[in-house]
Enzyme design. Structure first.
Site, mmCIF file in Angstrom:
data_model
loop_
_atom_site.group_PDB
_atom_site.id
_atom_site.type_symbol
_atom_site.label_atom_id
_atom_site.label_comp_id
_atom_site.label_asym_id
_atom_site.label_seq_id
_atom_site.Cartn_x
_atom_site.Cartn_y
_atom_site.Cartn_z
ATOM 1 N N SER A 180 -66.328 34.778 -3.939
ATOM 2 C CA SER A 180 -65.203 34.301 -4.732
ATOM 3 C C SER A 180 -65.740 33.760 -6.048
ATOM 4 O O SER A 180 -66.955 33.570 -6.212
ATOM 5 C CB SER A 180 -64.482 33.183 -3.962
ATOM 6 O OG SER A 180 -63.602 32.453 -4.787
ATOM 7 N N TYR A 219 -63.416 25.408 0.927
ATOM 8 C CA TYR A 219 -63.436 26.797 0.442
ATOM 9 C C TYR A 219 -64.620 27.001 -0.495
ATOM 10 O O TYR A 219 -65.393 27.958 -0.346
ATOM 11 C CB TYR A 219 -62.122 27.127 -0.266
ATOM 12 C CG TYR A 219 -62.015 28.572 -0.684
ATOM 13 C CD1 TYR A 219 -61.621 29.554 0.227
ATOM 14 C CD2 TYR A 219 -62.321 28.976 -1.979
ATOM 15 C CE1 TYR A 219 -61.522 30.884 -0.143
ATOM 16 C CE2 TYR A 219 -62.227 30.300 -2.363
ATOM 17 C CZ TYR A 219 -61.836 31.255 -1.446
ATOM 18 O OH TYR A 219 -61.743 32.575 -1.820
#
Length: 257
Positions: free
Chosen positions: A149, A162
């Site tokens: 990501s 995350y």
């Protein structure tokens, strides 16, 4: 790979296990690999998207099978790999795509939410990679592709687990690439930038964050899911046999600024 030609990108005769491969960006990874000749094993928490992805994969003449499985429970990784071998007789490509994100303010973040995200995004990636590596090392070939990501590189002040998990995926990718290189197994990652999907539409249309993100991308445009399909095929194919330990950003240059 001893020579380069169009067949270098072919996945004919190979089998790919993709977590979360029936919806979201995962379905585009499944479609991309099927279009280039791979059979697909989808492992997902629910049956969402199964009918559509079956039709898409079979339209390319490829086989597809499904396992409904929570990948965070003990033994899930071994079950996923064993089911793949039972259904197809082999495992050549693993795509660790399944992931979740939970937002909250720093002082209000809940311990159970931290554990849930880490278990899904990082621990499951490790266990699946470990289970697949045993097969790939024995057969002396294989590709493991972990999904990162922009938060693999940047902070996330409301998405702590995350960001931590996606930073961890980079470390895991590099470590496994180093360890599995003697077995001719390549381990790489794909880090999507800001991609226009139904899930990101509210963010894209946000009066503050939408323009802020677009302004951070050199051409001012969000990506689309198909932008990720070519890089996925490359990392899964013999064209990338001399590429390992890389987290490849597909971000339109977002990280340049």
């Amino acid at each position: 790979m001893t020579k380069f030609d169009r067949q270098s990108f072919s996945l004919t005769g190979q089998v790919a296990l993709i977590t979360g491969g029936a919806h979201g960006l995962g379905k585009y990874y499944s479609i991309a690999l099927a279009e280039y000749g791979a059979d697909i094993m989808v492992v997902s928490h629910s049956q969402r998207g199964w009918t559509d992805i079956r039709q898409a994969v079979e339209s390319y003449g490829q086989r597809i099978s499904f396992l409904q499985q929570d990948i965070t429970v003990p033994g899930a990784a071994d079950k996923a790999v064993a089911t793949t071998l039972k259904e197809f007789g082999q495992l050549d490509i693993l795509v660790n795509n399944a992931g979740i994100q939970i937002r909250n303010d720093v002082l209000d973040f809940k311990d159970e939410d931290w554990r849930k995200v880490i278990d899904t995004n990082l621990n499951a990636t490790y266990y699946l990679s470990h289970a697949a590596a045993k097969v790939m090392a024995d057969q002396k070939h294989g590709k493991i592709i972990n999904i990162g990501s922009m938060q693999s590189y940047r902070a996330g002040k409301r998405i702590f687990p995350y960001a931590a998990s996606k930073h961890g995926v980079v470390g895991l990718t590099k470590s496994y690439a180093d360890a599995l290189a003697p077995y001719h197994v390549q381990v790489n990652g794909l880090a999507p930038g800001y991609i226009s999907t139904d899930m990101t539409k509210p963010l894209q249309e946000d009066a503050v964050r939408g323009p802020e993100i677009a302004g951070h991308i050199p051409n001012g445009e969000w990506g689309v899911p198909t932008d990720l399909m070519g890089p996925m095929v490359f990392l899964a194919s013999s064209a990338s046999d001399y590429v390992t330990g890389v987290m490849l950003p597909v971000d339109g240059g977002y990280l340049l600024r």
